[in-house]
Write an enzyme that holds these catalytic residues in place. Structure first.
Site: not given
Ligand code: 2M8
Length: 449
Positions: A179, A414
């Site tokens: 992101d 994470e």
């Molecule tokens: C993160 O992205 C989401 C938006 O899609 C967020 O920040 O809320 C990123 O690390 C993405 O790569 C990942 O798929 C998602 C869920 O783990 O979180």
């Protein structure tokens, strides 16, 4: 074991304990037909998370591995796009921001019955299906998935190749999966937005994670502006080049796009389809990646900003991802191995620090802020596959030991501090647990796929 413990594999007893922790994490995150990335931060289904998670589930809960992929593809749109979030209708409003009320997917044509986002994520699903099959063969499940995986690729090739150059573009940093990577700073600077618009919203992430470890309010203001721009055109891709403010060709996204064709060629043979067109498309994607995104001056790959037609200068871990392409020419492989071993990324037979998500020598390297420095298991797992594919087993082994050491030291976090290994973000994260299981399986004599 303490957070920040030096990377080590540990003895068999340690490994059995780690395996149990990973399985418990996946079991706790299982939600009727899919696995949530995190119960607190990400309580819905995410696209590339489900792919990585299926790879790990295939080791321990094979039936769930196939359900994970099947549930995601049930939300595929008629145009072939696989949405990056599938919302769980049972959750309360506000369980995640931005939720379904902001995406309003029902306004678009050819959408599933369930609410989703309108974006995609790196297409690692064909690779996941192929690896899941290798570990937990279910020909019926693979047969059912094959046409959906082909449609996913067709969407990217036909709707997202805006320049006709053979690569798919991303229309939002969320589509890259990384992101707030420094890779997006330059193209995002052109997206008009004010941090103050966030006063009108309540961010969900900063209630569950330290704000200093997450994207900023200005990042979020721009994320929302891009969602609005895409949503207000009904998530149609035709005409994007005329007015959408963020259009980028990403090396990791396109490496996944090419790797998917290689995986589909393997799957096609099994399901009685013709592998030839997949092999031909894979070759075209690799050729386009090298032509469009390889920078001979730096010896690495970089995203191309389609608004300026320039490669972005930041040297992030995204640039190493093309290593996963088995047909990457030797010149680029050698250059990427040099880049991976450099002080920027520190891949070695014995790694003293984990693989960072951004060049650790860069002035904008931020060790705790999300994708701007911390170490992530999914990216390390991809780079390791690439090193194995191109004949660097010692470097791959060093990276594997480092990744296992991170989880041994801090748990299934994470992401991890790129110097100390301390756990950051969600403490019980799906793909960390799943990919750890995949890495550990090799000690049980199961070779990598
Ligand atoms: C993160 O992205 C989401 C938006 O899609 C967020 O920040 O809320 C990123 O690390 C993405 O790569 C990942 O798929 C998602 C869920 O783990 O979180």
């Amino acid at each position: 074991m303490t957070a920040g413990a030096p990377a080590r594999t540990g003895g068999p007893a340690d490994l059995a304990g780690l395996r149990r922790i990973a399985i418990a994490t996946l079991d706790a995150n299982w939600e009727h037909d899919h696995t949530v990335p995190s119960r607190t931060l990400y309580p819905h289904q995410w696209s590339w998370d489900s792919a990585f998670i299926a790879i790990g589930l295939a080791q321990v809960r094979p039936e769930r591995a196939w359900r994970e992929l099947a549930s995601l593809f049930r939300a595929q749109w008629a145009d072939g796009r696989v949405p990056h979030i599938v919302f769980n209708p049972a959750l309360r409003v506000g369980a995640y921001f931005p939720g379904p009320e902001l995406w309003r997917s029902a306004i678009a044509e050819g959408v599933p019955a369930v609410d989703t986002s309108g974006l995609v994520q790196p297409p690692v699903h064909a690779l996941a299906a192929w690896l899941a099959y290798r570990r937990a063969p279910d020909l019926g499940a693979l047969r059912r998935l094959y046409p959906a995986l082909v449609a996913q690729q067709r969407y990217l090739a036909e709707r997202r190749d805006l320049t006709g150059d053979g690569l798919a573009c991303v229309v939002h940093p969320w589509e890259s999966g990384l992101d707030n990577s420094p890779a997006w700073d330059e193209p995002m600077a052109a997206v008009p937005a004010e941090a103050t618009v966030m006063r009108a919203y309540r961010r969900h992430d900063t209630a569950h994670a330290d704000a200093a470890h997450r994207p900023t309010d200005l990042d979020y203001a721009r994320y929302l502006a891009l969602v609005a721009s895409y949503r207000d055109r009904g998530y149609r891709d035709r005409g994007l080049a005329d007015d959408h403010p963020f259009l980028v060709e990403c090396p990791m996204f396109n490496a996944a796009f090419g790797a998917a064709e290689h995986a589909l060629a393997e799957i096609a043979v099994l399901v009685g389809a013709d592998p030839g067109p997949h092999r031909a498309r894979a070759a075209r994607i690799t050729e386009a990646l090298v032509r469009r995104l390889y920078d001979p001056a730096t010896g690495t790959f970089a995203p191309r900003d389609l608004r300026t037609d320039r490669l972005v200068p930041a040297r992030t871990v995204l640039g190493l991802a093309p290593l996963i392409l088995p047909d990457l020419p030797a010149r680029q492989v050698d250059a990427l191995v040099v880049e991976a071993r450099s002080a920027r990324f520190g891949v070695a037979r014995r790694m003293d620090r984990p693989l960072p998500s951004h060049d650790r020598t860069a002035p904008d390297f931020e060790p705790v802020r999300y994708w701007r420095g911390p170490s992530w298991l999914n990216v390390g797992w991809l780079v390791r596959r690439g090193l194995l594919a191109h004949g660097h087993p010692e470097l791959a082994a060093g990276l594997r030991r480092s990744m296992i050491g991170l989880v041994a030291g801090a748990g299934c976090h994470e992401y991890f501090h790129p110097d100390t290994g301390a756990g950051l973000g969600s403490p019980a994260f799906g793909w960390t647990a799943a990919l750890l299981l995949d890495l550990l399986a090799e000690d049980a004599g199961i070779p990598p796929g």
